[in-house]
Design a protein around this motif. Sequence first.
Motif, short mmCIF file in Angstrom:
data_model
loop_
_atom_site.label_atom_id
_atom_site.label_comp_id
_atom_site.label_asym_id
_atom_site.label_seq_id
_atom_site.Cartn_x
_atom_site.Cartn_y
_atom_site.Cartn_z
N ALA A 236 58.29 42.43 118.86
CA ALA A 236 58.58 41.62 117.67
C ALA A 236 59.65 42.30 116.82
N GLU B 183 56.80 50.82 115.47
CA GLU B 183 56.21 50.52 114.17
C GLU B 183 55.10 51.52 113.87
N TYR C 170 54.62 50.51 119.88
CA TYR C 170 55.83 49.75 120.15
C TYR C 170 55.49 48.27 120.30
N THR C 171 56.38 47.40 119.80
CA THR C 171 56.19 45.96 119.89
C THR C 171 57.54 45.28 120.12
N HIS D 106 61.60 47.37 122.89
CA HIS D 106 60.51 47.33 121.92
C HIS D 106 60.88 48.17 120.70
N LYS E 175 65.09 51.25 113.03
CA LYS E 175 63.88 51.72 113.71
C LYS E 175 64.20 52.13 115.14
N GLU F 199 48.72 44.38 113.20
CA GLU F 199 48.52 45.51 114.10
C GLU F 199 48.76 46.85 113.41
N ARG F 200 49.68 46.90 112.45
CA ARG F 200 49.89 48.15 111.71
C ARG F 200 48.64 48.54 110.92
N VAL G 231 57.40 42.15 106.83
CA VAL G 231 56.98 42.57 108.16
C VAL G 231 56.53 41.34 108.93
N THR H 168 52.84 41.94 113.49
CA THR H 168 53.10 43.38 113.37
C THR H 168 52.33 43.96 112.20
N SER I 230 53.99 39.70 104.70
CA SER I 230 54.71 38.87 105.67
C SER I 230 55.05 37.48 105.14
#
Length: 251
Positions: A121, A162, A118-119, A159, A149, A105-106, A98, A102, A76
């Motif tokens: 962001a 991811e 789903y997000t 959303h 995506k 969380e991934r 990324v 995100t 990131s």
Amino acid sequence: MNKVRASAAEAVADIPDGASLAVGGFGLSGVPETLIRALLEQGASGLRVVSNNCGVDDRGLGVLLAAGRITRVTGSYVGENKEFARQYLSGELEVELVPQGTLAERLRAGGAGIPAFYTPAGVGTQVARGGLPWRHAPDGSVAVASPPKETRDFAGRPHVLEHGITTDFALVRAWRGDRHGNLRFRRAAANFNPLAAMAGRVTVAEVEELVEPGDLRPDDIHLPGVFVQRVVELTAAQAADKQIEKRTVRS
């Protein structure tokens, strides 16, 4: 249950060419420097790295990058490494950028067995639409671009889908750990370390202080040993080797 390895070299000896790695650290805080240096000496190449950033030019993952051992980075923040920029713009390195939350969380989702989520962001940007340059051609054109995506509305808000991340190995650094692999991190050095540890199928942790099982109270354990397969105790000199990325003092 004794997960302690005699040395960092032994702990990373079986990491093969082309392996995927989740690596903890943020800037130069909480970076598993000893394990990275051992991997440099071990010689594995073609590595696919997932980490918040790729170190600086002479520290952290930057030493593997400078040696040409990394072929792909998912991260990131990449703004502190000139060699990183050179390799990316010349087409030597593939980069998936990324959003920071995100990415966190991934990694967590992958470690928790959650395949995707789903997000909001990235909605309305190239993160969702696709077209971000992952790899450049030598002439500067885009050789590989990110795909679009899937998006979906929840409560009237779009959303982005991811996917969770899992890797072959993970390298992390902890403040204290026991031989069962239970870990405790210190202050900002926690950063991405617990998440990276969760995502690795084989997680190797370097610890500044090795204690006996039971010395860490259950409430003090930040990452349970179920996520850790190997532990390396650092020497006093290795534990004290903590660099400051940008030193600022008053005039």
